[in-house]
Structures are given as C-alpha cells and as structure tokens.
Enzyme design. Structure first.
Site, PDB file in Angstrom:
ATOM      1  N   GLU A 138      -5.133   1.044   2.754  1.00  0.00           N
ATOM      2  CA  GLU A 138      -4.821  -0.167   3.645  1.00  0.00           C
ATOM      3  C   GLU A 138      -5.108   0.397   5.027  1.00  0.00           C
ATOM      4  O   GLU A 138      -5.395  -0.250   5.908  1.00  0.00           O
ATOM      5  CB  GLU A 138      -3.416  -0.667   3.291  1.00  0.00           C
ATOM      6  CG  GLU A 138      -3.391  -2.096   4.141  1.00  0.00           C
ATOM      7  CD  GLU A 138      -2.868  -1.992   5.394  1.00  0.00           C
ATOM      8  OE1 GLU A 138      -2.779  -2.922   6.271  1.00  0.00           O
ATOM      9  OE2 GLU A 138      -2.435  -0.963   5.880  1.00  0.00           O
ATOM     10  N   GLU A 139      -4.468   1.581   5.114  1.00  0.00           N
ATOM     11  CA  GLU A 139      -4.570   2.412   6.608  1.00  0.00           C
ATOM     12  C   GLU A 139      -5.955   2.757   6.814  1.00  0.00           C
ATOM     13  O   GLU A 139      -6.477   3.172   7.992  1.00  0.00           O
ATOM     14  CB  GLU A 139      -3.559   3.378   6.866  1.00  0.00           C
ATOM     15  CG  GLU A 139      -2.238   2.893   6.184  1.00  0.00           C
ATOM     16  CD  GLU A 139      -1.667   2.194   7.308  1.00  0.00           C
ATOM     17  OE1 GLU A 139      -2.448   1.773   8.455  1.00  0.00           O
ATOM     18  OE2 GLU A 139      -0.355   1.483   7.230  1.00  0.00           O
ATOM     19  N   ASP A 181      -0.686   4.124   0.823  1.00  0.00           N
ATOM     20  CA  ASP A 181      -1.181   5.271   1.734  1.00  0.00           C
ATOM     21  C   ASP A 181      -0.329   5.187   2.936  1.00  0.00           C
ATOM     22  O   ASP A 181       0.106   3.797   3.537  1.00  0.00           O
ATOM     23  CB  ASP A 181      -2.626   5.217   2.057  1.00  0.00           C
ATOM     24  CG  ASP A 181      -2.950   3.510   2.276  1.00  0.00           C
ATOM     25  OD1 ASP A 181      -2.524   2.728   2.021  1.00  0.00           O
ATOM     26  OD2 ASP A 181      -4.099   3.507   3.115  1.00  0.00           O
ATOM     27  N   HIS A 204       3.527   3.984  12.741  1.00  0.00           N
ATOM     28  CA  HIS A 204       2.343   4.722  13.076  1.00  0.00           C
ATOM     29  C   HIS A 204       2.701   5.535  14.318  1.00  0.00           C
ATOM     30  O   HIS A 204       2.102   6.183  14.814  1.00  0.00           O
ATOM     31  CB  HIS A 204       1.174   3.718  13.656  1.00  0.00           C
ATOM     32  CG  HIS A 204       0.481   3.113  12.596  1.00  0.00           C
ATOM     33  ND1 HIS A 204      -0.684   2.587  12.537  1.00  0.00           N
ATOM     34  CD2 HIS A 204       1.034   2.610  11.199  1.00  0.00           C
ATOM     35  CE1 HIS A 204      -1.005   2.170  11.369  1.00  0.00           C
ATOM     36  NE2 HIS A 204      -0.038   1.910  10.715  1.00  0.00           N
ATOM     37  N   ASP A 234       6.341   1.475   7.157  1.00  0.00           N
ATOM     38  CA  ASP A 234       5.038   1.013   6.664  1.00  0.00           C
ATOM     39  C   ASP A 234       4.290   1.846   5.752  1.00  0.00           C
ATOM     40  O   ASP A 234       3.573   2.594   6.100  1.00  0.00           O
ATOM     41  CB  ASP A 234       4.091   0.930   8.106  1.00  0.00           C
ATOM     42  CG  ASP A 234       2.956   0.295   7.905  1.00  0.00           C
ATOM     43  OD1 ASP A 234       2.856  -0.379   6.947  1.00  0.00           O
ATOM     44  OD2 ASP A 234       2.015   0.560   8.744  1.00  0.00           O
ATOM     45  N   HIS A 262       0.841  -1.253  -0.072  1.00  0.00           N
ATOM     46  CA  HIS A 262      -0.113   0.141  -0.036  1.00  0.00           C
ATOM     47  C   HIS A 262       0.897   1.368   0.027  1.00  0.00           C
ATOM     48  O   HIS A 262       2.068   1.230   0.622  1.00  0.00           O
ATOM     49  CB  HIS A 262      -0.977   0.035   1.047  1.00  0.00           C
ATOM     50  CG  HIS A 262      -0.268  -0.047   2.447  1.00  0.00           C
ATOM     51  ND1 HIS A 262      -0.019   1.173   3.092  1.00  0.00           N
ATOM     52  CD2 HIS A 262       0.196  -0.970   3.344  1.00  0.00           C
ATOM     53  CE1 HIS A 262       0.598   0.695   4.219  1.00  0.00           C
ATOM     54  NE2 HIS A 262       0.550  -0.569   4.470  1.00  0.00           N
ATOM     55  N   GLU A 294       4.009  -5.906   4.538  1.00  0.00           N
ATOM     56  CA  GLU A 294       3.944  -5.365   5.878  1.00  0.00           C
ATOM     57  C   GLU A 294       5.344  -5.368   6.731  1.00  0.00           C
ATOM     58  O   GLU A 294       6.062  -6.473   6.582  1.00  0.00           O
ATOM     59  CB  GLU A 294       2.727  -6.088   6.564  1.00  0.00           C
ATOM     60  CG  GLU A 294       1.639  -5.777   5.845  1.00  0.00           C
ATOM     61  CD  GLU A 294       1.058  -4.123   6.143  1.00  0.00           C
ATOM     62  OE1 GLU A 294       1.754  -3.597   6.973  1.00  0.00           O
ATOM     63  OE2 GLU A 294       0.317  -3.664   5.486  1.00  0.00           O
TER      64      GLU A 294
END
Length: 378
Positions: A135-136, A70, A350, A101, A68, A164
């Site tokens: 995805e997020e 995003d 994150h 990520d 991903h 991931e």
C-alpha cells in the site's frame, strides 16, 4: 501490567520490519489468529507482494476489514527518540514505525473480530479480511490484484472498513466516507534548442506554452458538491534547459496532478485538457497516470453502524469527510459496495517518532466490534 490483546498484537506487528513491499511475517501472525476463528485463508502472492484474503461464512452480506502490513522506511534513525522497530510506550503512547499507519488498526481489527465471534459465534452474514504488503509502495500487486481476483469469480465485498488513520484530534472524530480521484499528467512541450542570442533560430517551448499552462492552472474544473471540494489542479514538477544561461531549451517538461470530485471522471479530464492544449501553437506529448477514481458512501447500513459505534464509544458522532489523499479504498469501491475509513489519529504518520495513544487502540477495537454487532449480531 499485562498488555491487552490489542496492545500485545500491535507490539508484535510493529517489531517486524515490514518496509514496503516486505511483510516480514506480519500476515502470518494475523492468519494464525483468524484460522483459529474458522476463517478460510487464501494467500495471494504477486511478484514481490504478499496478500491474503480471509473469509468466515458464506451468507450475504459480506463485510470486510481491509488494511496493509507494509510501512514506509523509518527515515533518519538518529532523529527517533526510540528504535523505530522496537515498540515502546512513553507517556501512554505506543511508539514505533507503523503504530498509527496501520499496525494499530490491524491489531484492533483482529481483536474486535475475536471478541465479536466469542459472543456471537452464529452471527449472520460473512466477515472477511483483505490484507496487503503493497500500500505504501507502487500499489500494483496489492489490493488491486486481490480485488480483481475476487471480482473475476463473483465474490464482491458489500461493506468494507479500511483501517487508514482517518482521525485528526482523537480517535473516531473523523470517518472518511469517500476520497477524491487522482490523475497525473506528464506533459512535454517540444521546441528547438538554440543560443539565447539568436532566438529567431530556435523555438523556446517555455515561452510557447506559458499561456496554455496558465489557462489550465486557472480553470474552474467544477464547483464541487455536498461531499467534495472543487477539483484541484496543481503543478508539482517542471524542468527545462541544460543548466547553462545561454541555451534556449529544446523541451519543457510539466507534471501536473488533479484531485477531482465525483463531478468529473478520467475521460472528461483528459478531453478538457487535450482540448485546451490543442488551441495553442506548439507540439507536445502527454502521458497519463490514472491513480484512482473518486468514491463516496453517502448512506447505507455500514455508515449507520459505524456512526452509532463511534458515538457509543466517544459520546460524540464523527464528522464524515472526503479530504486527504488516495487510499486502497478506491480499488475496493470498484465492487460497488459501501467503503469507509476509520482508524487512529494521523498526526504522526510517516514521521519520525510515529506513535498512537494506547487508549485509542482500545477504543478503536470497541468501535470495530460494535460495528460488527450492529451489522451481524442475532
């Protein structure tokens, strides 16, 4: 010093503020590189989400990288040591939102394929990329929609690496060869609001449901198996009342989530919970959100290829684990192929000051490339 191809691409991707569901041109960067390698590109836009499917070759088996573009929001900017969308190297670590990520993984995937095709232009099989910008976020218009489109035309992925951040201490120490399923229930127990001094004129839904809630919380759902821990039942949110100390609430809201192994499925969970609630004397509404089924790749050519690749780069074989939350691998697993996750260290994902070790990106590129060699080199 000139940046390596992987580092240069990772920086370029990080510099684009692709906060979910925005792509901010990240996929165009990847598509341009893949077109030069002979990939056929299919852009799939669903509402606010940008996806693409790329494929090189027509032979079976079909291997794909998935990921991903995003990222989650940067959070409080003042707590960052660098600007989150200005990639910066400090003490051998690449800092920036998405570094771990998963823009670092995306860069490693693209460069690994470039290097592999340069050495093996006539490789066997087919190579694909399934990339999304959702995805997020709510994961409604992303990977799941692309998978549905591919399956509808009989184009199934046989083997897939999801990029991931699977690693914990160093890149490649953990390969995720499966994930638990996830299901959420939003339970509303109905009562009758009233004055606390006159409980006989009311019906307190908190009191009437406590035994049932306790039974659910203390149930042994299964014992797990060789690959998964026992199923976990957790209550993240409860609410009741008006805020006043003299009012019996009319409703009691309980949200619960189960992370479950391959010993269970959605239907079994729904039946068991419904049967438990129906034993008790209260009225309720229950709404379900099915977040994903568990999946497992316990053996196969892909797992063999990855274990060898990681061992070749690190001199240590990876641990095979199914821990953690859900990922888009759960959607790809619907195709009944082999699905595993391999990516950077996840310690800072994150968080503010998200970063990835520059040397790990080079190692990850080598792991991805050697996996392709093990699968498709003539």
């Amino acid at each position: 010093m000139t940046d390596s191809p992987t580092l240069a691409l990772a920086k370029d991707l990080i510099s684009r503020q692709s906060v979910t569901p925005e792509d901010a041109g990240c996929q165009d960067l990847m598509i341009e590189r893949l077109k030069a390698l002979g990939f056929e590109i299919e852009v799939m836009v669903f509402e606010d989400t940008t996806n693409f499917w790329a494929r090189r070759g027509t032979e079976a088996p079909l291997f794909a990288f998935a990921g991903h573009t995003d990222v989650v929001p940067a959070g409080p900017i003042e707590q960052w040591n660098t600007k989150p969308f200005e990639p910066t190297i400090i003490d051998g670590f690449l800092h920036g939102r998405g570094a771990a990520d998963m823009k670092g993984s995306l860069a490693s995937m693209v460069v690994a394929v470039e290097q592999f095709i340069a050495k093996h232009p006539d490789h066997t099989g087919s190579i694909g990329f399934l990339i999304t910008s959702d995805e997020e976020g709510p994961f409604i218009n992303g990977t799941v929609r692309v998978v549905e489109a591919l399956m509808a035309r009989g184009e199934n992925i046989d083997m897939c690496i999801v990029g991931e951040p699977s690693s914990t201490e160093y890149v490649g120490d953990v390969v995720k060869n499966g994930r638990r399923g996830s299901i959420t229930g939003d339970l509303t127990i109905k009562g009758t609001q009233g004055h606390v001094a006159y409980p006989h004129l009311a019906n307190n839904p908190v009191h009437s449901s406590l035994l049932a809630i306790n039974e659910l919380a203390t149930t042994e759902w299964d014992k797990g198996n060789d690959y998964f821990p026992p199923t976990s039942f957790q209550i993240p949110n409860v609410s009741a009342g008006t805020g006043a100390s003299n009012v019996i609430p009319g409703e009691f809201n309980v949200q619960f989530n189960l992370r479950f192994s391959t010993e269970l499925n959605n239907d079994i969970i729904v039946e068991r919970i419904t049967n438990t609630l129906d034993k008790y004397d209260f009225e309720y509404d229950l709404k379900w959100t099915f977040n994903g089924d568990p999946f497992l790749t316990d053996a196969g050519s892909l797992l063999d290829a990855i274990v060898d690749a990681v061992g070749h780069v690190n001199d240590v074989k990876p641990a095979l684990l199914t821990t953690g939350g859900t990922s888009d691998g759960r959607f790809i697993a619907r195709m009944k192929g082999q699905v595993v996750e391999l990516g950077p260290v996840n310690a800072t994902i994150h968080k503010v000051n998200e970063c990835v070790k520059v040397a790990d990106l080079e190692k990850l590129t080598d792991m991805y490339e050697r996996t392709l060699v093990n699968l498709f080199a003539k």
